[in-house]
Design an enzyme around this catalytic site. Structure first.
Site, short mmCIF file in Angstrom:
data_model
loop_
_atom_site.label_atom_id
_atom_site.label_comp_id
_atom_site.label_asym_id
_atom_site.label_seq_id
_atom_site.Cartn_x
_atom_site.Cartn_y
_atom_site.Cartn_z
CD GLU A 204 -3.24 -0.97 1.97
OE1 GLU A 204 -3.30 -0.07 2.81
OE2 GLU A 204 -4.14 -1.81 1.81
CD GLU A 328 -3.56 -5.90 3.15
OE1 GLU A 328 -4.46 -5.19 3.65
OE2 GLU A 328 -2.34 -5.67 3.27
#
Ligand code: AHR
Length: 525
Positions: A204, A328
């Protein structure tokens, strides 16, 4: 609704009033659906890593969830809980991503090796500001993977770590000869290198991993990945940080920058998407039907997101050499009352099982591009498989979906067509049914069907194209209430049961899917 996966859903909302199938009397308000399973057309393999997992140094996922230490009264092997290992082996956990998440981009792996009593501590700034003692590090993680019989997937620190640090980590784990890092590994008790295939270069990085623009991350990625080396016969599959949800610009820039002709600087791109929670209530167990529908709509949205990212990837990589590694995903509810908000400890209900059943069917149907997916997170965090309380452990409804769906691992995806009813609630509606099918190496066909309508059964007439069924059997996961969940006092409130409501017919089979159920059928020919 026509999807990219060839699953066609046509709205047919007629009632099957007082219909009688071979299975007996069907509720007056059941709906009808038609499914075609093209058993003669499979070409893509459902990579077992679609059933992968993710475990971060977050709350009690690692400490308490897996790691209790060798001196714990909780039965363990070299500090790792035996009950958790046994449960995850039963669902054939194929791959485990670690150490984060946001934690990965502030993790310095050298703090997590050597005698545990000498390891430095750090503050886990993302997750509760607690002190991390680094007792669970590289050796413990790789031992865990060996005990689980799964592939390790390590996410490196691009956000706050150095290139040298990342390079050293791969050398430490995989180099067989004499070198500073391999010698350090030997000093720490491991003579042989480990095999390490999956390596993520940051997490991320558009957010907690450094707040980067895609252009900046692409440049950083190019530098870092250069030094992620293949030693001996170990071959690293490099995974770049992917987009959040519908951030198509991120995918566009990364594909443009990292794939050029036959030159690929990545083998995988890792999008993240959390499908949220209810419309009004964020509670994992106290929610209304409006919340149910809201959350399941969020889960179904992954179809549209995959189609959007795949379209961009196809432009730069029509041969599909770069995989989507959806590392995720899951539902994100409020934490359980009284628990640390930074620990993301949430309960798990039949609604979460639905989220898992729908999402895994969608990933199966995108098997041509999706080669891995990692639900967040395995134990005690977000949409967990397992909850622990000291020595106690329970299996969540989501766990049971992974148990039922394990039959799809490495099986050949069979295209399906579905014409089914809508689930209507107040002024909202969604397709009630969702399906995927596969054929395993023994020739058995498995069909996973999800009926999200909490009030109506669905009568399914299935046509098996290119296959004559001889026997059919199945398992079902359902419960009396949409909020049903397992607790430490009632750990088996939601669990699979044998399903007998499916019958072979001329050309296929018929079945009745109960309201709010997940059914996995096995067809022998
Ligand atoms: O899974 C919890 C967190 O969600 C992860 O650390 C991060 O990558 C994502 O935002």
């Amino acid at each position: 609704m026509i999807t990219a996966t060839k699953t066609r859903v046509m709205a047919v909302t007629f009632l099957a009033a007082a219909l009688t199938f071979s299975s007996g009397l069907i509720a007056a308000e059941s709906r009808m659906a038609q499914v075609t399973i093209k058993a003669d057309q499979g070409k893509d393999t459902i990579n077992r890593n679609i059933y992968g997992h993710f475990s971060e140094h977050l709350g009690t996922c690692i400490y308490g969830g897996y790691w209790v230490g060798p001196d714990s009264p909780i039965p363990n092997t070299r500090g790792i809980r035996n009950d958790v290992v046994q449960a995850l082996r039963a669902i054939k956990i194929p791959v485990l991503r670690w150490p984060g998440g946001c934690f990965a981009d502030e993790y310095h792996w050298k703090d997590g090796i050597g005698p545990r009593e000498n390891r430095p501590t750090m503050i886990n700034t993302h997750w509760g500001g607690v002190t991390e003692n680094n007792h669970f590090g590289t050796h413990e993680f790789l031992d865990l993977c060996e005990q689980l019989g799964c592939e390790p997937y390590i996410c490196g620190n691009l956000g706050s770590g150095t290139i040298e640090e990342m390079q050293d980590w791969v050398e430490y784990i995989t180099f067989d000869g004499k070198s500073p890092m391999a010698d350090l590994r030997r000093k720490n008790g491991r003579e042989e290198p480990w095999k390490l295939k999956y390596f993520g270069v940051g997490n991320e990085n558009w957010g907690c991993g450094g707040n980067m623009r895609p252009e900046y991350y692409a440049d950083q990625y190019k530098r870092y990945q250069t030094y992620v080396r293949n030693f001996g016969d170990n071959r690293i599959f490099k995974i770049a940080c992917g987009p959040s949800g519908a951030n198509y610009e991120w995918t566009e820039v990364l594909m443009r920058e990292l794939v050029s002709g036959r030159r690929m600087m990545l083998q995988g791109l890792a999008p993240h998407y959390y499908c949220g929670t209810g419309r009004k209530s964020r509670s994992a167990t106290q929610f209304t039907e409006a919340d149910w529908l809201w959350n399941l709509r969020g889960a179904l949205r992954i179809e549209e997101l995959l189609a959007g990212h795949e379209k961009i990837m196809d432009k730069y990589d029509p041969q599909k050499r770069v995989a989507i590694m959806f590392d995720e995903w899951g539902a994100w509810h409020a934490v359980e009352p009284g628990t640390n908000p930074g620990f993301l400890y949430q309960q798990n209900s039949l609604r979460d099982a639905m989220v898992a059943g729908l999402t895994l069917n969608i990933f199966n149907n995108h098997a041509a591009r999706v080669k891995m997916a990692n639900i967040a997170q395995t134990v005690n965090v977000l949409q967990a498989m397992i909850l622990t309380d000291g020595p106690r452990m329970l299996l969540t409804p989501t766990y049971h979906v992974y148990y039922l769906y394990r039959v799809h691992h490495d099986a050949t995806l069979l295209p399906t067509e579905l014409a089914g009813p809508e689930y209507v609630f107040e002024s909202d509606k969604l397709p009630a049914l969702n399906v995927s099918a596969s054929r395993d190496s023994a020739g058995k066909v498995h069909v996973s069907l999800v009926n999200i309508d909490p009030h109506h059964a669905v009568d399914v007439k299935a046509q098996l194209q290119g296959l004559t069924a001889k026997r059919i059997s199945g398992q079902v996961l359902t419960a009396g209430a949409i909020t049903a969940h397992n607790t430490f006092d009632q750990p088996t409130a939601v669990e699979p049961a044998t399903f007998t409501d499916a019958k072979v017919t001329e050309g296929g089979f018929r079945t009745t899917l109960p309201a709010k159920s997940i059914v996995v059928l096995e067809i022998e020919s």
